[in-house]
Design an enzyme around this catalytic site. Structure first.
Site, PDB file in Angstrom:
ATOM      1  N   TYR A  73       8.782   9.306  -3.914  1.00  0.00           N
ATOM      2  CA  TYR A  73       7.247   8.878  -3.414  1.00  0.00           C
ATOM      3  C   TYR A  73       7.147   7.283  -3.776  1.00  0.00           C
ATOM      4  O   TYR A  73       6.994   6.448  -2.656  1.00  0.00           O
ATOM      5  CB  TYR A  73       6.175   9.199  -4.544  1.00  0.00           C
ATOM      6  CG  TYR A  73       4.981   8.416  -4.422  1.00  0.00           C
ATOM      7  CD1 TYR A  73       3.997   8.910  -3.510  1.00  0.00           C
ATOM      8  CD2 TYR A  73       4.631   7.744  -5.582  1.00  0.00           C
ATOM      9  CE1 TYR A  73       2.908   8.118  -3.292  1.00  0.00           C
ATOM     10  CE2 TYR A  73       3.207   6.939  -5.539  1.00  0.00           C
ATOM     11  CZ  TYR A  73       2.498   7.380  -4.609  1.00  0.00           C
ATOM     12  OH  TYR A  73       1.338   6.585  -4.342  1.00  0.00           O
ATOM     13  N   GLN A 124      -9.366   9.923  -2.581  1.00  0.00           N
ATOM     14  CA  GLN A 124     -10.287   9.217  -3.612  1.00  0.00           C
ATOM     15  C   GLN A 124     -10.734   7.852  -3.026  1.00  0.00           C
ATOM     16  O   GLN A 124     -11.798   7.636  -2.853  1.00  0.00           O
ATOM     17  CB  GLN A 124      -9.590   9.068  -5.054  1.00  0.00           C
ATOM     18  CG  GLN A 124      -8.966  10.135  -5.500  1.00  0.00           C
ATOM     19  CD  GLN A 124      -8.452   9.878  -6.754  1.00  0.00           C
ATOM     20  OE1 GLN A 124      -9.329   9.789  -7.988  1.00  0.00           O
ATOM     21  NE2 GLN A 124      -6.997   9.925  -7.102  1.00  0.00           N
TER      22      GLN A 124
HETATM   23  N1  LIG Z   1      -4.018   8.144  -7.052  1.00  0.00           N
HETATM   24  C1  LIG Z   1      -3.336   7.082  -7.791  1.00  0.00           C
HETATM   25  O1  LIG Z   1      -3.340   7.091  -9.027  1.00  0.00           O
HETATM   26  C2  LIG Z   1      -2.671   6.025  -7.265  1.00  0.00           C
HETATM   27  C3  LIG Z   1      -1.976   4.860  -7.847  1.00  0.00           C
HETATM   28  C4  LIG Z   1      -1.510   3.788  -7.173  1.00  0.00           C
HETATM   29  C5  LIG Z   1      -1.613   3.696  -5.926  1.00  0.00           C
HETATM   30  N2  LIG Z   1      -2.417   4.671  -4.990  1.00  0.00           N
HETATM   31  C6  LIG Z   1      -2.280   4.534  -3.728  1.00  0.00           C
HETATM   32  O2  LIG Z   1      -3.635   4.450  -3.175  1.00  0.00           O
HETATM   33  C7  LIG Z   1      -3.806   5.051  -1.805  1.00  0.00           C
HETATM   34  C8  LIG Z   1      -4.851   6.190  -1.922  1.00  0.00           C
HETATM   35  O3  LIG Z   1      -4.751   6.898  -2.822  1.00  0.00           O
HETATM   36  P1  LIG Z   1      -5.658   8.270  -3.344  1.00  0.00           P
HETATM   37  O4  LIG Z   1      -5.536   8.329  -4.733  1.00  0.00           O
HETATM   38  O5  LIG Z   1      -7.012   7.775  -2.795  1.00  0.00           O
HETATM   39  O6  LIG Z   1      -4.893   9.313  -2.630  1.00  0.00           O
HETATM   40  P2  LIG Z   1      -5.447  10.945  -2.490  1.00  0.00           P
HETATM   41  O7  LIG Z   1      -6.630  11.229  -3.017  1.00  0.00           O
HETATM   42  O8  LIG Z   1      -4.462  11.714  -2.481  1.00  0.00           O
HETATM   43  O9  LIG Z   1      -5.967  10.799  -0.720  1.00  0.00           O
HETATM   44  C9  LIG Z   1      -4.694  10.548   0.108  1.00  0.00           C
HETATM   45  C10 LIG Z   1      -5.205  10.551   1.489  1.00  0.00           C
HETATM   46  O10 LIG Z   1      -4.370  10.540   2.356  1.00  0.00           O
HETATM   47  C11 LIG Z   1      -4.468  11.400   3.384  1.00  0.00           C
HETATM   48  N3  LIG Z   1      -3.300  11.708   4.182  1.00  0.00           N
HETATM   49  C12 LIG Z   1      -2.262  12.337   3.412  1.00  0.00           C
HETATM   50  N4  LIG Z   1      -1.285  12.580   4.446  1.00  0.00           N
HETATM   51  C13 LIG Z   1      -1.630  11.978   5.665  1.00  0.00           C
HETATM   52  C14 LIG Z   1      -1.244  12.019   6.747  1.00  0.00           C
HETATM   53  N5  LIG Z   1       0.039  12.442   7.202  1.00  0.00           N
HETATM   54  N6  LIG Z   1      -1.862  11.482   7.833  1.00  0.00           N
HETATM   55  C15 LIG Z   1      -3.275  10.829   7.573  1.00  0.00           C
HETATM   56  N7  LIG Z   1      -3.550  10.863   6.329  1.00  0.00           N
HETATM   57  C16 LIG Z   1      -2.851  11.395   5.427  1.00  0.00           C
HETATM   58  C17 LIG Z   1      -5.158  12.515   2.742  1.00  0.00           C
HETATM   59  O11 LIG Z   1      -5.750  13.313   3.929  1.00  0.00           O
HETATM   60  P3  LIG Z   1      -6.318  14.791   3.641  1.00  0.00           P
HETATM   61  O12 LIG Z   1      -7.792  14.432   3.016  1.00  0.00           O
HETATM   62  O13 LIG Z   1      -6.574  15.106   5.128  1.00  0.00           O
HETATM   63  O14 LIG Z   1      -5.704  15.465   2.566  1.00  0.00           O
HETATM   64  C18 LIG Z   1      -6.023  11.952   1.819  1.00  0.00           C
HETATM   65  O15 LIG Z   1      -7.222  11.667   2.583  1.00  0.00           O
HETATM   66  C19 LIG Z   1      -2.325   5.660  -1.504  1.00  0.00           C
HETATM   67  O16 LIG Z   1      -1.903   4.633  -0.780  1.00  0.00           O
HETATM   68  C20 LIG Z   1      -1.706   5.730  -2.790  1.00  0.00           C
HETATM   69  O17 LIG Z   1      -0.286   5.402  -2.658  1.00  0.00           O
HETATM   70  C21 LIG Z   1      -2.851   5.726  -5.603  1.00  0.00           C
END
Ligand SMILES: NC(=O)c1ccc[n+]([C@@H]2O[C@H](COP(=O)([O-])OP(=O)(O)OC[C@H]3O[C@@H](n4cnc5c(N)ncnc54)[C@H](OP(=O)(O)O)[C@@H]3O)[C@@H](O)[C@H]2O)c1
Length: 298
Positions: free
Chosen positions: A128, A14
């Site tokens: 997590y 995202q």
């Molecule tokens: N979503 C939430 O509600 C939320 C809330 C608070 C904080 N955050 C933080 O915000 C950040 C982004 O979250 P998001 O919601 O954008 O997450 P997301 O949509 O789940 O995307 C995660 C990304 O990380 C990549 N990824 C996973 N494992 C990996 C690895 N081993 N090496 C390289 N890339 C990897 C995935 O790649 P693929 O596309 O290849 O699967 C995906 O592009 C994260 O740090 C998360 O902890 C998120």
């Protein structure tokens, strides 16, 4: 000034895809790279990418984000969110590159009743949250030039998120039961990305003025998941004739493998004071995201 590269880790997530829509930051070229070319669980891929791309700034939007699944995948969650982030910080420090990293409200225990400050004690409740907290610690000790932005309740037009789940459930159900005793701030990935890009431009243009450290960045305001659902369907009512009835329930009525924080509101005032960035109200952001989805699907 010669053009340099900015490396964004993560491609399809995202935040990564919202960030990756921009082609330049402060005149420098943006390169977004995801798996398998850069895999945080394989530090040699990070090292190679940094050597090849020679970025002036690295933004890490990649993470292991499966909160419940992490309970039985501790090794991979730790490898990605803790070890991988620590190694990224080391490679960046070795090459004098600032690292911007995204973290989460899950580093806190969710028991507060006033917004969390960046310096408040952390107490992650699940695998997590612990892996993300450990990643923060490792980045801090690896690279002095770091900015950690904790955010919460992220959603966007694509990917797995609460707004998309509500849209899907709303198609087949007259009623949807939604938790009303967990508070937080829904954060639109598009707004978060814009804020982060402005901050990145400051890092590139005046690095000496940057107060490195840990910050919070979410949309403004707060609500419950129930309040968010009501707002989502209130916005959808402008596009659709029928929307479901939203029924408030308690956390006890909707158990999850990992307990969700009861309170996730993050105080973003130091981000506003240090970077002049304040994200719009969450209600306004919800409307814009839904308009984008509706515009795309018509
Ligand atoms: N979503 C939430 O509600 C939320 C809330 C608070 C904080 N955050 C933080 O915000 C950040 C982004 O979250 P998001 O919601 O954008 O997450 P997301 O949509 O789940 O995307 C995660 C990304 O990380 C990549 N990824 C996973 N494992 C990996 C690895 N081993 N090496 C390289 N890339 C990897 C995935 O790649 P693929 O596309 O290849 O699967 C995906 O592009 C994260 O740090 C998360 O902890 C998120």
């Amino acid at each position: 000034m010669p053009k340099k590269n900015i490396l964004i880790l993560g491609r399809n997530g995202q935040l990564a895809s919202s960030l990756g829509r921009t082609k330049t930051i402060a005149g420098h070229h943006v390169i977004s790279i995801g798996r398998p070319i850069i895999d945080l669980a394989r530090p040699e891929t990070i090292e190679k990418a940094i050597r090849d791309i020679k970025p002036a700034l690295v933004i890490n939007a990649a993470a292991y984000t499966a909160v419940d699944k992490a309970e039985c995948e501790q090794d991979i969650a730790t490898a990605v969110n803790a070890n991988g982030v620590g190694r990224l910080g080391q490679f960046c420090a070795h090459n004098d590159i600032p690292t911007i990293h995204i973290s989460t409200d899950y580093v806190f225990d969710g028991q507060a009743n006033t917004p969390y400050q960046p310096g408040d004690p952390i107490a992650p409740q699940g695998v997590y949250g612990r892996s993300k907290a450990e990643g923060e610690t490792r980045l801090r000790s690896a690279n002095e030039q770091h900015l950690i932005f904790r955010t919460a309740w992220v959603y966007s037009e694509h990917g797995n998120n609460f707004l998309k789940t509500m849209m899907r459930l709303g198609q087949d159900n007259d009623q949807i039961r939604v938790v009303n005793d967990q508070m937080g701030t829904p954060t639109y990935a598009g707004d978060f990305a814009l804020g982060l890009l402005k901050i990145s431009a400051k890092v590139l243009t005046s690095p000496r003025d940057i107060a490195w450290g840990t910050y919070h960045l979410t949309n403004s305001g707060q609500t419950s998941w129930f309040g968010f659902a009501k707002e989502i369907f209130g916005c959808f009512a402008k596009f659709q004739a029928c929307t479901p009835k939203i029924i408030p329930i308690t956390t006890k009525e909707y158990p999850t493998p990992v307990a969700r924080p009861a309170y996730s509101v993050l105080d973003c005032s130091t981000t506003s004071a240090n970077f002049g960035i304040e994200l719009p109200a969450w209600e306004n952001a919800t409307m814009r995201c839904i308009k984008n989805i509706e515009g795309r699907e018509r």
